[in-house]
Design a protein around this motif. Structure first.
Motif, PDB file in Angstrom:
ATOM      1  N   ALA A 188      48.896  58.401  18.114  1.00 15.98           N
ATOM      2  CA  ALA A 188      48.350  57.916  18.151  1.00 15.98           C
ATOM      3  C   ALA A 188      47.696  55.849  17.826  1.00 15.98           C
ATOM      4  O   ALA A 188      47.141  54.785  17.516  1.00 15.98           O
ATOM      5  CB  ALA A 188      46.793  57.978  18.689  1.00 15.98           C
ATOM      6  N   ALA A 189      47.348  56.419  15.937  1.00 18.76           N
ATOM      7  CA  ALA A 189      47.506  55.919  15.149  1.00 18.76           C
ATOM      8  C   ALA A 189      48.430  54.728  15.431  1.00 18.76           C
ATOM      9  O   ALA A 189      48.505  53.128  14.784  1.00 18.76           O
ATOM     10  CB  ALA A 189      47.006  55.869  13.688  1.00 18.76           C
ATOM     11  N   GLY A 190      50.139  54.630  15.249  1.00 15.94           N
ATOM     12  CA  GLY A 190      51.221  53.574  15.114  1.00 15.94           C
ATOM     13  C   GLY A 190      50.956  53.342  16.750  1.00 15.94           C
ATOM     14  O   GLY A 190      50.865  51.877  16.896  1.00 15.94           O
ATOM     15  N   ILE A 191      49.915  53.451  17.651  1.00 17.58           N
ATOM     16  CA  ILE A 191      50.156  52.762  18.941  1.00 17.58           C
ATOM     17  C   ILE A 191      49.714  51.709  18.864  1.00 17.58           C
ATOM     18  O   ILE A 191      49.378  50.824  19.239  1.00 17.58           O
ATOM     19  CB  ILE A 191      50.169  53.923  20.382  1.00 17.58           C
ATOM     20  N   LEU A 192      47.798  52.566  18.453  1.00 21.62           N
ATOM     21  CA  LEU A 192      47.165  51.067  17.853  1.00 21.62           C
ATOM     22  C   LEU A 192      47.743  50.656  16.835  1.00 21.62           C
ATOM     23  O   LEU A 192      47.527  48.828  17.050  1.00 21.62           O
ATOM     24  CB  LEU A 192      45.914  52.000  17.491  1.00 21.62           C
ATOM     25  N   ALA A 193      48.274  50.465  15.966  1.00 27.04           N
ATOM     26  CA  ALA A 193      48.589  50.003  14.948  1.00 27.04           C
ATOM     27  C   ALA A 193      49.538  48.495  15.784  1.00 27.04           C
ATOM     28  O   ALA A 193      49.606  47.267  15.731  1.00 27.04           O
ATOM     29  CB  ALA A 193      49.157  49.645  13.798  1.00 27.04           C
ATOM     30  N   VAL A 194      50.605  48.869  16.833  1.00 27.74           N
ATOM     31  CA  VAL A 194      52.037  48.610  17.646  1.00 27.74           C
ATOM     32  C   VAL A 194      50.965  47.328  18.638  1.00 27.74           C
ATOM     33  O   VAL A 194      51.545  45.821  18.480  1.00 27.74           O
ATOM     34  CB  VAL A 194      52.588  49.115  17.669  1.00 27.74           C
ATOM     35  N   ASN A 195      49.886  48.102  18.662  1.00 30.51           N
ATOM     36  CA  ASN A 195      48.994  47.073  20.359  1.00 30.51           C
ATOM     37  C   ASN A 195      48.441  45.889  19.376  1.00 30.51           C
ATOM     38  O   ASN A 195      48.021  44.262  20.055  1.00 30.51           O
ATOM     39  CB  ASN A 195      48.212  47.817  20.576  1.00 30.51           C
ATOM     40  N   ILE A 196      47.552  46.018  18.476  1.00 31.35           N
ATOM     41  CA  ILE A 196      47.143  44.670  17.501  1.00 31.35           C
ATOM     42  C   ILE A 196      48.349  43.561  16.783  1.00 31.35           C
ATOM     43  O   ILE A 196      47.703  42.926  16.884  1.00 31.35           O
ATOM     44  CB  ILE A 196      46.174  45.141  16.314  1.00 31.35           C
ATOM     45  N   THR A 197      49.158  43.601  16.344  1.00 26.40           N
ATOM     46  CA  THR A 197      50.028  43.438  16.552  1.00 26.40           C
ATOM     47  C   THR A 197      51.101  42.885  17.015  1.00 26.40           C
ATOM     48  O   THR A 197      50.808  41.612  17.460  1.00 26.40           O
ATOM     49  CB  THR A 197      51.701  43.751  15.182  1.00 26.40           C
ATOM     50  N   LEU A 198      51.431  43.252  17.955  1.00 27.32           N
ATOM     51  CA  LEU A 198      52.247  42.857  19.491  1.00 27.32           C
ATOM     52  C   LEU A 198      50.964  41.610  19.944  1.00 27.32           C
ATOM     53  O   LEU A 198      50.382  40.829  20.667  1.00 27.32           O
ATOM     54  CB  LEU A 198      52.187  43.754  20.446  1.00 27.32           C
ATOM     55  N   ALA A 199      49.727  41.975  19.915  1.00 24.74           N
ATOM     56  CA  ALA A 199      48.288  41.299  21.007  1.00 24.74           C
ATOM     57  C   ALA A 199      48.637  39.533  19.689  1.00 24.74           C
ATOM     58  O   ALA A 199      48.837  39.073  20.267  1.00 24.74           O
ATOM     59  CB  ALA A 199      47.529  41.689  20.606  1.00 24.74           C
ATOM     60  N   TRP A 200      48.595  40.100  18.569  1.00 22.75           N
ATOM     61  CA  TRP A 200      49.221  39.096  17.288  1.00 22.75           C
ATOM     62  C   TRP A 200      49.837  37.553  18.012  1.00 22.75           C
ATOM     63  O   TRP A 200      49.729  36.533  18.063  1.00 22.75           O
ATOM     64  CB  TRP A 200      48.069  39.550  15.860  1.00 22.75           C
ATOM     65  N   LEU A 201      50.988  38.782  17.887  1.00 20.62           N
ATOM     66  CA  LEU A 201      52.118  37.614  18.071  1.00 20.62           C
ATOM     67  C   LEU A 201      51.730  36.821  19.519  1.00 20.62           C
ATOM     68  O   LEU A 201      52.928  36.446  19.671  1.00 20.62           O
ATOM     69  CB  LEU A 201      53.336  38.727  17.723  1.00 20.62           C
ATOM     70  N   LEU A 202      51.594  37.473  20.434  1.00 20.13           N
ATOM     71  CA  LEU A 202      52.298  37.117  21.472  1.00 20.13           C
ATOM     72  C   LEU A 202      50.418  36.129  22.009  1.00 20.13           C
ATOM     73  O   LEU A 202      50.986  34.691  21.983  1.00 20.13           O
ATOM     74  CB  LEU A 202      51.510  38.552  23.103  1.00 20.13           C
ATOM     75  N   VAL A 203      48.892  36.197  21.245  1.00 20.31           N
ATOM     76  CA  VAL A 203      48.033  35.270  21.290  1.00 20.31           C
ATOM     77  C   VAL A 203      49.011  34.236  20.583  1.00 20.31           C
ATOM     78  O   VAL A 203      48.994  32.961  21.098  1.00 20.31           O
ATOM     79  CB  VAL A 203      47.070  35.524  20.144  1.00 20.31           C
ATOM     80  N   LYS A 204      50.197  34.367  19.490  1.00 14.05           N
ATOM     81  CA  LYS A 204      49.934  33.170  18.316  1.00 14.05           C
ATOM     82  C   LYS A 204      51.708  32.398  18.910  1.00 14.05           C
ATOM     83  O   LYS A 204      51.302  31.522  19.390  1.00 14.05           O
ATOM     84  CB  LYS A 204      50.580  33.505  17.276  1.00 14.05           C
ATOM     85  N   TYR A 205      52.129  33.075  19.893  1.00 14.64           N
ATOM     86  CA  TYR A 205      53.649  32.571  20.297  1.00 14.64           C
ATOM     87  C   TYR A 205      53.598  32.232  21.797  1.00 14.64           C
ATOM     88  O   TYR A 205      54.536  31.718  21.969  1.00 14.64           O
ATOM     89  CB  TYR A 205      54.246  33.190  19.461  1.00 14.64           C
ATOM     90  N   TYR A 206      52.668  32.982  21.952  1.00 14.17           N
ATOM     91  CA  TYR A 206      52.663  32.670  24.123  1.00 14.17           C
ATOM     92  C   TYR A 206      51.675  32.299  24.396  1.00 14.17           C
ATOM     93  O   TYR A 206      51.961  31.226  24.980  1.00 14.17           O
ATOM     94  CB  TYR A 206      53.180  33.821  24.783  1.00 14.17           C
ATOM     95  N   ASP A 207      50.558  33.373  24.089  1.00 13.14           N
ATOM     96  CA  ASP A 207      49.593  33.185  24.940  1.00 13.14           C
ATOM     97  C   ASP A 207      48.777  31.640  24.867  1.00 13.14           C
ATOM     98  O   ASP A 207      48.633  30.876  25.623  1.00 13.14           O
ATOM     99  CB  ASP A 207      48.147  33.978  24.452  1.00 13.14           C
ATOM    100  N   GLU A 208      48.727  31.092  23.467  1.00 14.66           N
ATOM    101  CA  GLU A 208      47.911  29.476  22.692  1.00 14.66           C
ATOM    102  C   GLU A 208      48.023  29.046  23.682  1.00 14.66           C
ATOM    103  O   GLU A 208      48.231  27.595  23.654  1.00 14.66           O
ATOM    104  CB  GLU A 208      47.404  30.244  21.702  1.00 14.66           C
ATOM    105  N   PRO A 209      50.186  28.632  22.794  1.00 11.68           N
ATOM    106  CA  PRO A 209      51.075  27.610  23.712  1.00 11.68           C
ATOM    107  C   PRO A 209      51.495  27.385  24.650  1.00 11.68           C
ATOM    108  O   PRO A 209      51.336  26.424  24.797  1.00 11.68           O
ATOM    109  CB  PRO A 209      52.642  28.343  22.747  1.00 11.68           C
ATOM    110  N   VAL A 210      50.741  28.362  24.875  1.00 10.76           N
ATOM    111  CA  VAL A 210      50.745  28.518  27.531  1.00 10.76           C
ATOM    112  C   VAL A 210      50.003  27.608  27.236  1.00 10.76           C
ATOM    113  O   VAL A 210      50.214  26.752  27.929  1.00 10.76           O
ATOM    114  CB  VAL A 210      51.706  29.718  27.994  1.00 10.76           C
ATOM    115  N   ARG A 211      48.676  27.868  27.082  1.00  8.98           N
ATOM    116  CA  ARG A 211      47.721  27.069  27.733  1.00  8.98           C
ATOM    117  C   ARG A 211      47.191  26.040  27.090  1.00  8.98           C
ATOM    118  O   ARG A 211      46.728  24.866  27.579  1.00  8.98           O
ATOM    119  CB  ARG A 211      46.293  27.954  27.314  1.00  8.98           C
ATOM    120  N   LYS A 212      47.991  25.888  25.678  1.00 10.40           N
ATOM    121  CA  LYS A 212      47.777  24.592  25.789  1.00 10.40           C
ATOM    122  C   LYS A 212      48.648  23.563  26.847  1.00 10.40           C
ATOM    123  O   LYS A 212      48.648  22.245  26.588  1.00 10.40           O
ATOM    124  CB  LYS A 212      48.270  24.295  23.996  1.00 10.40           C
TER     125      LYS A 212
END
Length: 383
Positions: A349-373
């Motif tokens: 469970a702790a690993g899943i939480l860490a993976v989700n936070i990391t994935l969220a950061w990668l997605l917002v930095k390299y996908y969500d914000e560039p696409v919205r921009k």
């Protein structure tokens, strides 16, 4: 649960603490869903027991920032512009959430849960594409069997209601004066309290299914906090409170982590706690958050939490499905009576939480914000 003001270039104050609070609530939602597995269906044993109230907090925060961002812009913004801004802000991550849900469903392997061995690939792909639109699927397409309107990504139900709130705001609520809005908010508060104290389980949990009972829960959970947040943005002027992030964040964590109130014979007590948390405490949390400022490292922490909050919320639940399927497949019992299973389950469970936070950061930095921009530049060239 997302900031309504992110696609505007604006010189007005940006509420960084509200960003941080949204991130705290998103993390607590993930932890709540992970810890549901440890409770084995017993609501009274659930840790971070009231984490589900984060959704109601998101609705209230959404109403507040909606009024702050858009109330004074309608003289230079068309309805089409408003709709495009909201789609740009919300929809890129909705698509990703559906893709992740389909991907993990395909590889899900548990005899106790439907998987790709039970569902044709074409049906899975069709469900994923419908998920892109946020249109609820009919019961005949409930491929998981959990009675969800979005079976590949359950929490998308709250984004479905978020869009409804956006439409209500643009068509009706922006025209309401403070008196009318106050009356609507009071009526919605009464409906919410009635729902909570009379519900079978003594809570406001629900809203994710396309049936009359669940739709009533969904609309009731939406209307009061969204209306209250909008009203709060219009009738209050944030103050200057020291340590606002500490106090508002601490209050939010306490309210979402509080153990179950009452017992199996007193469900109404927990319903009262739920409704009073939403009606009274969450507006205070938002007011506190809007009444302070942060500098230095705390400013960076709030920005980080704000940036990952929406991606984290919208991508995490497919991993919860997979976690539950894994526990079921190997018949793992995460209780104090089985310490080995408990430690293993907690580590995963702790690993899943860490993976989700990391994935969220990668997605917002390299996908969500560039696409919205890119989309903002494409559709709003004057900005």
């Amino acid at each position: 649960m997302t900031p309504a003001y992110s696609t505007f270039k604006d010189t007005r104050q940006h509420y960084e603490i509200l960003d941080g609070l949204r991130g705290i609530a998103a993390i607590l939602v993930v932890m709540f869903h992970l810890l549901e597995t440890f409770a084995l269906g017993n609501h009274e044993k659930q840790l971070i027991n009231h984490g589900y109230l984060a959704v109601d907090f998101f609705f209230l925060l959404s109403g507040f920032v909606m009024g702050y961002a858009y109330d004074e812009r309608w003289d230079r913004m068309s309805m089409a512009d408003f709709c495009k801004r909201r789609l740009i802000r919300l929809h890129p991550m909705i698509i990703v959430g559906s893709v992740i849900g389909a991907f993990l469903f395909y590889f899900q392997d548990s005899p106790a849960f439907p998987g790709i061995h039970d569902i044709p690939v074409g049906t899975l792909l069709l469900t994923m594409v419908i998920g892109f639109t946020l249109i609820p699927v009919p019961p005949s397409m409930d491929i998981r069997g959990w009675a969800e309107m979005h079976p590949l990504n359950g929490p998308a139900w709250s984004l479905f209601f978020e869009y409804i709130a956006n439409i209500l705001y643009a068509v009706v609520l922006r025209h309401c004066n403070r008196i009318i809005l106050s009356i609507l908010t009071a009526v919605a508060a009464a409906a919410l309290i009635h729902l909570a104290v009379t519900s079978a389980q003594g809570d406001v949990i629900g809203g994710w299914s396309v049936d009359p009972v669940q739709l009533r829960i969904g609309f009731t959970r939406l209307l009061y906090p969204f209306l209250a947040g909008l009203l709060l943005s219009r009738v209050t002027k944030p103050g200057n409170i020291k340590n606002a992030f500490l106090w508002s964040g601490l209050l939010l964590v306490v309210m979402l982590s509080m153990p179950r109130i009452g017992n199996s014979d007193q469900h109404w007590l927990n319903g009262l706690y739920d409704s009073l948390s939403i009606v009274l405490i969450f507006p205070v949390v938002v007011y506190l958050g809007a009444s302070g400022s942060v500098e230095g490292r705390l400013s960076g922490v709030n920005r980080f939490l704000g940036r990952i909050s929406y991606p984290l919320y919208i991508i995490h639940y497919p991993f919860i499905y997979t976690f539950v399927a894994w526990v079921s497949k190997y018949n793992i019992t995460p209780t104090m009576e089985s310490p080995g299973s408990l430690i293993t389950c907690a580590a995963v469970a702790a690993g899943i939480l860490a993976v989700n936070i990391t994935l969220a950061w990668l997605l917002v930095k390299y996908y969500d914000e560039p696409v919205r921009k890119w989309l903002t530049g494409r559709f709003f060239k004057s900005l």
